[in-house]
Design a protein around this motif. Structure first.
Motif, PDB file in Angstrom:
ATOM      1  N   ARG A   1       6.569  10.626   0.063  1.00  0.00           N
ATOM      2  CA  ARG A   1       6.090   9.290  -0.279  1.00  0.00           C
ATOM      3  C   ARG A   1       5.901   8.496   1.006  1.00  0.00           C
ATOM      4  O   ARG A   1       6.633   8.703   1.979  1.00  0.00           O
ATOM      5  N   GLY A   2       4.962   7.592   0.979  1.00  0.00           N
ATOM      6  CA  GLY A   2       4.724   6.751   2.148  1.00  0.00           C
ATOM      7  C   GLY A   2       4.174   5.400   1.735  1.00  0.00           C
ATOM      8  O   GLY A   2       3.551   5.258   0.675  1.00  0.00           O
ATOM      9  N   CYS A   3       4.420   4.394   2.545  1.00  0.00           N
ATOM     10  CA  CYS A   3       3.884   3.063   2.284  1.00  0.00           C
ATOM     11  C   CYS A   3       3.575   2.369   3.604  1.00  0.00           C
ATOM     12  O   CYS A   3       4.052   2.790   4.669  1.00  0.00           O
ATOM     13  N   ILE A   4       2.768   1.333   3.544  1.00  0.00           N
ATOM     14  CA  ILE A   4       2.330   0.609   4.736  1.00  0.00           C
ATOM     15  C   ILE A   4       2.496  -0.891   4.502  1.00  0.00           C
ATOM     16  O   ILE A   4       2.187  -1.400   3.422  1.00  0.00           O
ATOM     17  N   LYS A   5       2.971  -1.572   5.523  1.00  0.00           N
ATOM     18  CA  LYS A   5       3.124  -3.029   5.447  1.00  0.00           C
ATOM     19  C   LYS A   5       3.007  -3.601   6.854  1.00  0.00           C
ATOM     20  O   LYS A   5       2.949  -2.860   7.846  1.00  0.00           O
ATOM     21  N   THR A   6       2.975  -4.911   6.952  1.00  0.00           N
ATOM     22  CA  THR A   6       2.927  -5.602   8.238  1.00  0.00           C
ATOM     23  C   THR A   6       4.282  -6.247   8.501  1.00  0.00           C
ATOM     24  O   THR A   6       4.791  -6.984   7.654  1.00  0.00           O
TER      25      THR A   6
ATOM     26  N   THR B   1       0.862  -1.185   0.000  1.00  0.00           N
ATOM     27  CA  THR B   1       0.000   0.000   0.000  1.00  0.00           C
ATOM     28  C   THR B   1       0.894   1.229   0.000  1.00  0.00           C
ATOM     29  O   THR B   1       1.793   1.328   0.826  1.00  0.00           O
ATOM     30  N   PHE B   2       0.647   2.162  -0.909  1.00  0.00           N
ATOM     31  CA  PHE B   2       1.544   3.320  -0.996  1.00  0.00           C
ATOM     32  C   PHE B   2       0.785   4.557  -1.451  1.00  0.00           C
ATOM     33  O   PHE B   2      -0.319   4.482  -2.008  1.00  0.00           O
ATOM     34  N   LEU B   3       1.408   5.721  -1.211  1.00  0.00           N
ATOM     35  CA  LEU B   3       0.824   7.004  -1.581  1.00  0.00           C
ATOM     36  C   LEU B   3       1.945   8.013  -1.785  1.00  0.00           C
ATOM     37  O   LEU B   3       2.972   7.966  -1.101  1.00  0.00           O
ATOM     38  N   MET B   4       1.723   8.946  -2.708  1.00  0.00           N
ATOM     39  CA  MET B   4       2.635  10.076  -2.880  1.00  0.00           C
ATOM     40  C   MET B   4       1.813  11.353  -2.873  1.00  0.00           C
ATOM     41  O   MET B   4       0.756  11.431  -3.516  1.00  0.00           O
ATOM     42  N   LEU B   5       2.292  12.337  -2.114  1.00  0.00           N
ATOM     43  CA  LEU B   5       1.638  13.635  -2.033  1.00  0.00           C
ATOM     44  C   LEU B   5       2.567  14.709  -2.575  1.00  0.00           C
ATOM     45  O   LEU B   5       3.796  14.609  -2.456  1.00  0.00           O
TER      46      LEU B   5
END
Length: 394
Positions: free
Chosen positions: A72-77, A55-59
């Motif tokens: 930039r950001g991302c999410i993981k477990t 899961t990722f996003l760039m603003l």
């Protein structure tokens, strides 16, 4: 009375923002502990450094029609500890990277606004912790995250960088056998031996099967039974040799390239001289300096580990093998990152000039820890001997 400039933060739109983001990247050079100044070329894909994350996003931040910053950001477990029965405890972790603000628009709160908006997205997607990495000497970045955003200094891993020479390195093939592993065998080894290591990704299978992973390689003594046959990881772990080591190779060259900027003509000449001497006298195996002053690619070594009294020798052989692989694929550098307390660190060849003894990772608790409660607050936990550095976030 002058009107305050309005900063608009929104999601990156590749159809509108690609060129302006690249322009900001070009003027925001990054350093490595004050030793070198690097320019990052994202090869036309501003999201490439997070694209392979689950899961990722760039603003982007804009003033009027001008792009002045991005994040930039991302999410993981990942694993954040282990239970008493040595099973891993997982948490949902967010990672911030690629925060850039145009030099002409710094000290205006733009970086803070970008971080805050990214954290809102993290919370909305259930992240329990957020962390970021920066150079310990980057005063502005450390101050922003620790003083203004509430992050705590957490871990200080080391970045180890070794140049790729014009000649291949010896892999000690008369004493050590290197076995390429299929992704399912590599996953079995990682989950059974390293799943309780901090930051170990729950979706390690997605990392190992990613097209950027060039392979996972296992080193064993040549005299051992496993050097001649490979019946699978389960049987290997049931009766392992006295010593072994493994690592995986991630191809950063196909994601982005780097270039050293600002070097003097004298340094460029000296570096070129080492290459000419190495080419003219290859049998001497001189330690030449690759051409870092043009865009160059590199390979990243991850998942490095091993066991036994000869594990250090196995790691050296694997690093030599990885060097030769990088040479054949036209890379100028082999890099890795790991805990400063990692027992096998001394076996990893690197040039101190290009390496960083203490990178800085800062962490923040975004919400309640939804694990089984046996860990508590991960931000207050002491460091272990090893960490697992996810190559998707390099």
């Amino acid at each position: 009375m002058a009107c305050a400039m309005v900063v608009n933060v929104r999601e990156f739109d590749p159809s509108k923002d690609r060129e302006s983001v690249e322009a900001v990247e070009r003027i925001c050079e990054v350093g490595l502990s004050g030793k070198v100044s690097l320019f990052t070329d994202l090869q036309g894909d501003p999201i490439c450094r997070v694209r392979n994350s689950p899961t990722f996003l760039m603003l982007v931040a804009q003033i009027g029609q001008e792009t002045v910053g991005m994040i930039r950001g991302c999410i993981k477990t990942v694993t954040c500890g282990k239970k008493r029965n040595k099973l891993p405890i997982y948490t949902k972790l967010a990672y911030i990277l690629g925060l850039r603000v145009s030099p002409n628009h710094r000290r205006m709160g733009i970086g803070l606004k970008l971080v805050q908006r990214m954290e809102e997205w993290f919370r909305g997607n259930g992240a329990e912790y957020a962390y970021m990495a920066t150079e310990k000497d980057n005063v502005a970045s450390v101050k922003l995250f620790t003083h203004k955003c509430g992050y705590n200094k957490f871990r200080t891993p080391c970045i180890l960088i070794n140049p790729v020479y014009a000649h291949p390195l010896k892999t000690f093939s008369n004493k050590i056998t290197i076995i390429p592993l299929a992704p399912h065998d590599a996953e079995f080894l990682y989950r059974n031996k390293f799943a309780t290591t901090e930051f170990f990704p729950r979706d390690v299978d997605a990392v190992l099967t990613n097209h950027l992973t060039l392979g996972t390689f296992l080193a064993v003594p040549r005299a051992s039974f496993w050097a001649d046959t490979w019946p699978g990881s389960a049987r290997f772990l049931a009766d392992p040799p006295s010593s072994w080591a493994l690592l995986s190779v991630w191809n950063c060259k196909d994601v982005f390239t780097l270039q050293v900027k600002g070097a003097s003509r004298v340094k460029k000449t000296l570096a070129k001289t080492t290459r000419l001497l190495d080419k003219a006298l290859p049998w001497l195996r001189l330690p030449s300096i690759p051409n870092f002053f043009k865009p160059f690619g590199f390979h990243f070594l991850y998942g490095l580990g091993g066991e036994g009294p000869e594990a250090h020798k196995m790691v050296r052989a694997l690093c030599a093998f990885a060097h030769n692989l990088a040479k054949d694929r036209g890379c100028q550098v082999v890099a890795t990152e790991g805990s400063s307390r990692e027992p096998l660190r001394c076996a990893i060849p690197h040039w101190k000039r290009f390496s960083c003894d203490e990178d800085l990772w800062c962490i923040k608790r975004l919400g309640e820890d939804y694990s089984d409660g046996s860990l508590g607050d991960w931000t207050k936990s002491p460091p272990g001997f090893s960490i697992f550095v996810d190559p998707r976030e390099v």
